[in-house]
Enzyme design. Sequence first.
Site, mmCIF file in Angstrom:
data_model
loop_
_atom_site.group_PDB
_atom_site.id
_atom_site.type_symbol
_atom_site.label_atom_id
_atom_site.label_comp_id
_atom_site.label_asym_id
_atom_site.label_seq_id
_atom_site.Cartn_x
_atom_site.Cartn_y
_atom_site.Cartn_z
ATOM 1 N N SER A 1 0.866 -1.190 0.000
ATOM 2 C CA SER A 1 0.000 0.000 0.000
ATOM 3 C C SER A 1 0.898 1.234 0.000
ATOM 4 O O SER A 1 2.061 1.153 0.421
ATOM 5 C CB SER A 1 -0.844 -0.001 1.286
ATOM 6 N N TYR B 1 -2.053 -1.331 10.690
ATOM 7 C CA TYR B 1 -2.250 -1.625 9.254
ATOM 8 C C TYR B 1 -1.078 -1.067 8.432
ATOM 9 O O TYR B 1 -0.471 -1.773 7.621
ATOM 10 C CB TYR B 1 -3.564 -1.031 8.751
HETATM 11 N N1 LIG Z 1 -8.735 -0.412 -1.337
HETATM 12 C C1 LIG Z 1 -7.723 0.335 -0.952
HETATM 13 O O1 LIG Z 1 -7.865 1.562 -0.790
HETATM 14 C C2 LIG Z 1 -6.363 -0.302 -0.743
HETATM 15 C C3 LIG Z 1 -5.232 0.537 -0.754
HETATM 16 C C4 LIG Z 1 -3.980 -0.033 -0.570
HETATM 17 C C5 LIG Z 1 -3.853 -1.396 -0.384
HETATM 18 N N2 LIG Z 1 -4.973 -2.189 -0.367
HETATM 19 C C6 LIG Z 1 -4.778 -3.631 -0.154
HETATM 20 O O2 LIG Z 1 -5.347 -4.326 -1.243
HETATM 21 C C7 LIG Z 1 -5.651 -5.652 -0.840
HETATM 22 C C8 LIG Z 1 -7.041 -6.014 -1.341
HETATM 23 O O3 LIG Z 1 -7.997 -5.228 -0.657
HETATM 24 P P1 LIG Z 1 -9.266 -4.599 -1.381
HETATM 25 O O4 LIG Z 1 -9.047 -3.143 -1.455
HETATM 26 O O5 LIG Z 1 -9.606 -5.332 -2.612
HETATM 27 O O6 LIG Z 1 -10.356 -4.827 -0.230
HETATM 28 P P2 LIG Z 1 -11.644 -5.761 -0.150
HETATM 29 O O7 LIG Z 1 -12.572 -5.439 -1.271
HETATM 30 O O8 LIG Z 1 -12.145 -5.622 1.249
HETATM 31 O O9 LIG Z 1 -11.052 -7.230 -0.378
HETATM 32 C C9 LIG Z 1 -10.333 -7.922 0.620
HETATM 33 C C10 LIG Z 1 -10.276 -9.385 0.249
HETATM 34 O O10 LIG Z 1 -9.545 -10.084 1.278
HETATM 35 C C11 LIG Z 1 -10.286 -11.234 1.673
HETATM 36 N N3 LIG Z 1 -10.046 -11.570 3.071
HETATM 37 C C12 LIG Z 1 -10.232 -10.788 4.158
HETATM 38 N N4 LIG Z 1 -9.980 -11.488 5.279
HETATM 39 C C13 LIG Z 1 -9.646 -12.749 4.882
HETATM 40 C C14 LIG Z 1 -9.280 -13.935 5.573
HETATM 41 N N5 LIG Z 1 -9.235 -13.977 6.919
HETATM 42 N N6 LIG Z 1 -9.011 -15.053 4.864
HETATM 43 C C15 LIG Z 1 -9.072 -15.037 3.502
HETATM 44 N N7 LIG Z 1 -9.388 -13.941 2.783
HETATM 45 C C16 LIG Z 1 -9.684 -12.807 3.476
HETATM 46 C C17 LIG Z 1 -11.751 -10.816 1.473
HETATM 47 O O11 LIG Z 1 -12.555 -11.983 1.266
HETATM 48 P P3 LIG Z 1 -13.551 -12.668 2.330
HETATM 49 O O12 LIG Z 1 -14.141 -11.561 3.170
HETATM 50 O O13 LIG Z 1 -14.536 -13.365 1.456
HETATM 51 O O14 LIG Z 1 -12.684 -13.617 3.101
HETATM 52 C C18 LIG Z 1 -11.656 -10.019 0.181
HETATM 53 O O15 LIG Z 1 -11.703 -10.886 -0.923
HETATM 54 C C19 LIG Z 1 -5.490 -5.686 0.676
HETATM 55 O O16 LIG Z 1 -4.261 -6.302 1.011
HETATM 56 C C20 LIG Z 1 -5.469 -4.216 1.057
HETATM 57 O O17 LIG Z 1 -4.746 -3.993 2.244
HETATM 58 C C21 LIG Z 1 -6.210 -1.672 -0.552
#
Ligand SMILES: NC(=O)c1ccc[n+]([C@@H]2O[C@H](COP(=O)([O-])OP(=O)(O)OC[C@H]3O[C@@H](n4cnc5c(N)ncnc54)[C@H](OP(=O)(O)O)[C@@H]3O)[C@@H](O)[C@H]2O)c1
Length: 261
Positions: A144, A157
């Site tokens: 991130s 985080y």
């Molecule tokens: N969106 C942003 O602004 C942003 C910015 C920088 C970095 N990121 C990073 O991008 C990555 C993806 O996040 P996203 O933005 O796509 O958010 P998201 O839409 O909330 O997706 C998160 C994913 O992680 C899975 N997950 C959560 N807890 C889990 C567990 N205990 N076991 C297995 N899977 C799990 C969720 O699936 P289930 O709930 O079905 O398990 C979901 O598929 C993350 O690492 C996040 O930190 C996001």
Amino acid sequence: MTITYRGTTALITGASSGLGTEYATRLAARGADVVLVARREDRLRELAERLERSHGVTATVIPLDLGRPGAAKALRRDLDERGIRIGILVNNAGFGLHGDFLDADEARTAEMIQLNISALVELTRAFLPDLVRERRGAVVNIASTGAFQPCPSMAVYGATKAFVLNFTEAIAYETRDAGVAVLAVCPGATATEFREVSGLHADRGQRGSQTPAEVVAATLRALDRGHSGSVVSGARNAVLAKLAGIMPRPVVTSIAARTLA
Ligand SMILES: NC(=O)c1ccc[n+]([C@@H]2O[C@H](COP(=O)([O-])OP(=O)(O)OC[C@H]3O[C@@H](n4cnc5c(N)ncnc54)[C@H](OP(=O)(O)O)[C@@H]3O)[C@@H](O)[C@H]2O)c1
């Protein structure tokens, strides 16, 4: 190094939403079979059906809670039993927690460290040796822009993502001659379920927000260039990340605090 997509299998964690769904979709569009991992099985099954129908690939669904110790090893065993060999690993599953460190639920904080750090390290350890031996493939770890400075209100985080960035850049260096791409991806704010899950205010830190498609396109461009190490998604995010590296730490910290409050 050139990555072959057709005929390889990509494992994507957190494929049930946001960036993970987009990684699975774009990799399947390039001809890769996919293994979809997350907890929400219904969503994974829907995605698997769509990808098989639209791209003629094989999509395997593995519902799994990666926040539990030992989950990564169990996943490797499961894939071995199914005879599935992984060529591309996308360590994407992760979540954040918004609020002061002292107010955060301890169990939830531990689960976040387990998922964002331990599961990512264990999965990398489980699959990277095969890729190095076979001189092929890629490991993509989602960090991130929060990795570039302290993140008050999201202290743990931000620190997990600093870990992901440093860990990934270090092993990219260690494996630089191994014929494997090892890449940390640093997205800034991206329109996914992340904000809701993390408890972030809907209107904070949204400036310059990207779509999952933009982040995944930046990742694939970096891989297409044969790039290992790290990539920041989006020109604005890249400039802010650079500035965070040269401005005085207290200034950077207070700007981050205001952005995330
Ligand atoms: N969106 C942003 O602004 C942003 C910015 C920088 C970095 N990121 C990073 O991008 C990555 C993806 O996040 P996203 O933005 O796509 O958010 P998201 O839409 O909330 O997706 C998160 C994913 O992680 C899975 N997950 C959560 N807890 C889990 C567990 N205990 N076991 C297995 N899977 C799990 C969720 O699936 P289930 O709930 O079905 O398990 C979901 O598929 C993350 O690492 C996040 O930190 C996001």
